[in-house]
Design an enzyme around this catalytic site. Structure first.
Site, short mmCIF file in Angstrom:
data_model
loop_
_atom_site.label_atom_id
_atom_site.label_comp_id
_atom_site.label_asym_id
_atom_site.label_seq_id
_atom_site.Cartn_x
_atom_site.Cartn_y
_atom_site.Cartn_z
N SER A 185 5.24 -4.92 -1.86
CA SER A 185 5.32 -3.48 -2.07
C SER A 185 6.06 -2.83 -0.90
CB SER A 185 3.91 -2.90 -2.27
OG SER A 185 3.93 -1.51 -2.49
N GLY B 23 0.81 -1.21 0.00
CA GLY B 23 0.00 0.00 0.00
C GLY B 23 0.84 1.26 0.00
N SER B 24 2.11 1.11 -0.40
CA SER B 24 3.01 2.26 -0.55
C SER B 24 3.15 3.08 0.73
CB SER B 24 2.54 3.16 -1.71
OG SER B 24 2.49 2.44 -2.91
N TYR C 73 -5.71 -8.50 1.66
CA TYR C 73 -4.61 -8.96 2.50
C TYR C 73 -5.06 -10.01 3.50
CZ TYR C 73 -1.53 -5.69 0.30
OH TYR C 73 -0.76 -5.05 -0.63
#
Length: 358
Positions: free
Chosen positions: A203, A126-127, A138
């Site tokens: 990520s 999710g950056s 998730y």
């Protein structure tokens, strides 16, 4: 630019399975609405948009889950997943709240198991700004990991998110979760009664897993392995894949720049070690007892060259790395079980867990 973007969208639709294209496209639209030009983030709207599911302590497809606070001082909690004994699945589904709560308490207060099992400490993507352990995609992924682990436990960490909580908050929360996990008797197993921890993430979660693993190696905490999926790294000098794939498959470098500015210290650029761990301001790991790594790379992720270079540096520094590069996969391919890429990678993860629980 409009014509170019249209071509890119058409190419994306051609190469990406429809269900995956719809999923990631919807995320991209929502994420664009949440980011503000001044660097702030619409957290209220994010909470409204994010599709979340409650924990289910009863056996759901053989896996039960519950939420647990591990550090009240910062509100740090985790969602814990564990396989439910097959013989008890029907009883679990029909049990009342008191019985379910008792089973959780028995689990949390239990002692070490004589049979070794993996403990997967998972950091969602999710950056650094989006999602939580209860985000539906998730929750499903962690349930899958619990099944792959063959009796193991998955701990999904609800780390603090940017821009409200900048560097190093996510790393601090990851470190706190690791220390908590290694101190819990119920997570220890095997003849030496220790926690057999794997760090995993996708990520930004893959980025967190790397940095927590470095700190663990410095502290002498043994980690069985690292699993990095499309790990989020960056740098000031663009790579070939970043130039070639920018704006083609969901990801834009402009979006990534926003997230780095939201997470990094305000005066930092993308060569900060958090973003570029082996860059000009980073640190090499030769001589450090760094764990074995499984690095999963999507060939259509603009940052794929960075992930491959990350693995190369680990090898140069004498560490064991296995790279699984799926050339035609895009970001998020591991979230839906609809492609060969998904199934290949899940089997690689299962094999990695099985080979390194010792």
């Amino acid at each position: 630019m409009a014509g170019s973007d249209e071509v890119n969208r058409n190419e994306c639709r051609t190469l990406v399975p429809l269900h995956h294209w719809v999923l990631i496209s919807n995320f991209k639209v929502a994420y664009t609405m949440l980011r503000r030009a001044d660097g702030t983030f619409d957290r209220d709207l994010d909470e409204y948009h994010d599709l979340r599911v409650p924990p289910d302590a009863r056996a759901q497809e053989g896996v039960s889950s519950f939420d647990h606070v591990i550090d009240p001082s910062v509100g740090l909690d985790v969602r814990i997943y564990r396989p439910a004994p097959a013989a008890n699945n029907n009883n679990n589904n029909n049990a009342g709240a008191a019985a379910v709560t008792l089973r959780i308490l028995d689990f949390l207060t239990g002692g070490p198991s004589p049979d070794p099992f993996p403990v997967i400490l998972f950091f969602h993507g999710g950056s650094f700004a989006h999602s939580v352990p209860s985000t539906s995609i998730y929750d499903h992924l962690c349930r899958r990991f619990a099944k792959l682990s063959k009796g193991g436990v998955v701990i999904s960490v609800n780390y603090r998110r940017a821009p409200e909580h900048r560097y190093p908050c996510a790393y601090d929360d990851g470190w706190a979760a690791l220390n908590w996990a290694t101190s819990q008797p119920f997570l220890r197993s095997g003849p030496d009664a220790r926690a057999r921890v794997f760090l995993a993430g996708d990520s930004s979660g893959g980025n967190i897993a790397h940095h927590v693993a470095v700190k663990a190696a410095d502290a002498g905490i043994r980690i069985c392995g690292n699993i990095l999926i499309n790990a989020m790294f960056g740098g000031m000098e663009l790579t070939e894949s970043e130039r070639r794939l920018d704006r083609k498959f969901f990801v834009t470098l402009q979006d990534r720049e926003w997230y780095w500015r939201a997470y990094l210290p305000k005066d930092a650029d993308r060569d900060h070690p958090a973003c570029n761990p082996f860059g000009p301001n980073g640190r090499r790991l030769r001589g450090l007892p760094f764990p074995k790594s499984l690095v999963v790379v999507s060939g259509l992720d603009p940052t794929c060259d960075r992930q491959l270079a990350y693995a190369d540096v680990l090898r140069e520094d004498g560490h064991h790395v296995k790279v699984v590069c799926r050339e035609k996969a895009t970001i998020g391919f591991y979230l839906l079980p609809i492609t060969d890429d998904y199934h290949v990678v899940m089997q690689e993860i299962a094999d990695f867990l099985d080979a390194n629980v010792y």
